[in-house]
Design an enzyme around this catalytic site. Structure first.
Site, short mmCIF file in Angstrom:
data_model
loop_
_atom_site.label_atom_id
_atom_site.label_comp_id
_atom_site.label_asym_id
_atom_site.label_seq_id
_atom_site.Cartn_x
_atom_site.Cartn_y
_atom_site.Cartn_z
CB ALA A 1 -12.62 24.09 -1.96
CG PHE A 2 -18.06 25.54 -3.15
CD1 PHE A 2 -17.64 25.77 -1.86
CD2 PHE A 2 -18.81 26.52 -3.79
CE1 PHE A 2 -17.96 26.96 -1.21
CE2 PHE A 2 -19.15 27.70 -3.14
CZ PHE A 2 -18.71 27.92 -1.85
CE LYS A 3 -14.60 29.85 -0.37
NZ LYS A 3 -15.01 28.70 0.48
CG ASP A 4 -11.09 25.03 -7.51
OD1 ASP A 4 -10.36 26.02 -7.34
OD2 ASP A 4 -10.79 23.89 -7.08
CG LEU B 1 -12.74 32.03 -7.33
CD1 LEU B 1 -12.11 31.63 -5.99
CD2 LEU B 1 -12.36 33.47 -7.68
#
Ligand SMILES: *Cc1c(COP(=O)(O)O)cnc(C)c1O
Length: 486
Positions: free
Chosen positions: A120-123, A126
């Site tokens: 997911a784009f959160k990587d 993060l």
């Protein structure tokens, strides 16, 4: 670069802080969100010189003004390099053209942000934030404890970002039985000793309340140096600004403007696009994509923000009623008046309603369109994208894909849809839409066979705090505590 809270002045006059302090704090003490005192500006000539850089080199140039002296150049380059080496493609965020140059969909693109370790784009943010936190804590000789709640994507991305780090322990709460199997396993199969997964008997809201209870207990908060890595952490916004520049440069910026459509929940991702524009990137407009939880779409239509109950949809990471990062945009709509904004936010918490004036609304509507898509529309959009372009998209991306096409203002301006998750993360919806079950990428292929580890806890703050105390070895486990934990 110095940072202030969106509510600055509402509780005394704290000094502006540096990057590392706001990264460690997450939320400001006055309840506001941190922002730089002013945006770094890139001139047209400076943006033109960024064309052709690798993703990592571009990331360095865009983010350097924000981190200032916090990391020296070789250190910051190393952290960026390591973060993006964890991605499946050297490009990090591939940009794919969908429409034919001559057809009515000319200029329609997908920006694939899901090639990181948890799909997911959160990587993107993060993976870097975990490394920056570790670097700062190592230099300062400190340890921090992350406590967070997740309904899915955030938890796995945060765990993956800090696993095996000596300076950080992470306690991630999820509602037992209420996250998908892929999402749960992406968290619970990480067996690193600093990772603590907790399945709570309750809902996602219960999990969030438990995490909040830890932060509100100031003695507990200080004892563990609690840190939040949710999307209000400015370091995440900062890392997300990079890919707006990345995509726009590939499409001819700064000579040519670009439009972006962003599937939105907490407004963190699209806010990073707004920041890129404040820094000088020529963006014609943004389209905010919502599922049936459409508080943002209603706001951009009416100027009234009004909460209602959350309904579960096929795009669960957008099942949000109060978009926490929206406060950052409101800060500008309130002419950066922290005291007035603090009053408005407190009133919003109690009444569930917030209104902006006609002038402010007219201003934001020049820059933001919004659209919504229900579950039936989401399935139809997944099928349509597959049929027309041979691309399989996830339900979140599908919301963006559909609303983007309703909000092309000028066909000569390229439209980039942010693809926020890999389709294999949401296999049931994709299979329903296309008849085919998307396969997990090879590095996650054995996910369903890996051993899991989780603690089960009742919906009880005392039990949670006791568990954290014991795991961190800060309080000896008394028989009474042991009973709570068993
Ligand atoms: C978190 C998430 C979103 C929403 O992003 P915000 O920054 O909260 O607006 C959209 N799609 C996916 C797949 C996500 O994981």
């Amino acid at each position: 670069m110095r940072y202030i809270s969106t509510r600055h002045g509402s509780q005394g006059k704290p000094e502006p802080l540096g990057f590392e302090d706001i990264m460690l704090a997450g939320l400001a003490r006055d309840g506001g969100l941190y922002l730089p005192t002013e945006w770094p500006r890139f001139s047209t000539a400076q943006i033109a010189r960024l064309a052709g850089l690798s993703y990592g080199d571009l990331a360095f140039e865009i983010m350097r003004p924000f981190v200032g002296e916090s990391f020296d150049e070789p250190t910051f380059r190393r952290l960026i390099g390591e973060a993006y080496a964890s991605f499946e493609t050297a490009e990090v965020a591939p940009l794919k053209a969908l429409g034919e140059a001559t057809s009515s969909d000319a200029g329609l693109h997908l920006l694939e942000l899901f090639h990181g370790p948890t799909l997911a784009f959160k990587d993107v943010a993060l993976q870097l934030l975990g490394r920056m936190l570790d670097e700062t804590l190592t230099v300062r000789g400190r340890h921090a404890t992350i406590v967070g709640a997740t309904s899915g994507d955030t938890g796995s991305a945060a765990i993956e970002a800090v696993r095996d780090r000596k300076t950080i322990d992470i306690f991630m709460l999820h509602p037992r039985g209420r996250v998908s199997e892929v999402q749960r396993r992406q968290m619970t199969t990480v067996l690193a000793s600093n990772v603590h997964n907790i399945a709570v008997e309750g809902t996602f809201d219960d999990c969030q309340d438990l995490a909040k209870a830890c932060f509100n207990d100031l003695a507990f908060r200080d004892r563990h140096a609690l840190t939040a890595v949710n999307s209000i952490n400015f370091a995440r916004v900062m890392a997300q600004i990079v890919y707006y520049f990345w995509a726009a440069l590939k499409l001819g910026a700064p000579q040519r403007p670009v439009a972006f459509t962003v599937p939105s929940g907490n407004f963190g991702n699209v806010y990073a696009g707004y920041a890129a524009r404040q820094m000088g990137l020529p963006v014609s407009h943004f389209v905010v994509g919502a599922n049936s939880n459409d508080i943002l779409a209603r706001f951009f239509e009416s100027g009234v923000m009004e909460t209602s109950t959350v309904v579960p949809t096929l795009s669960p990471s957008m099942d949000i009623q109060i978009s926490s990062n929206f406060e950052r945009l409101l800060f500008d709509l309130y002419d950066r008046n922290g005291v007035a904004l603090a009053d408005a936010m407190v009133a919003f918490r109690s009444t569930g309603r917030l209104t902006v004036g006609a002038n402010a609304l007219a201003g934001v509507r020049q820059l933001f369109d919004a659209g919504r898509l229900d579950d039936a529309g989401t399935l139809a959009a997944i099928a349509d994208c597959r049929r027309r372009y041979g691309e399989t998209i996830d339900p979140h991306t599908a919301v963006g894909y559909a609303v983007a096409q309703q909000h092309r203002r000028d066909r000569a301006v390229p439209m980039v849809v942010l693809a926020t998750a890999h389709p294999a993360k949401f296999p049931d919806a994709v299979e329903k839409a296309t008849g085919e079950r998307p396969a997990l990428p090879p590095r996650l292929g054995d996910l369903l066979d890996r051993p899991e580890r989780t603690d089960n806890l009742p919906n009880d703050a005392a039990a949670l705090k006791a568990l954290i105390d014991v795991r961190r070895g800060l309080v000896p486990a008394s028989p009474a505590r042991a009973k709570v934990l068993s």
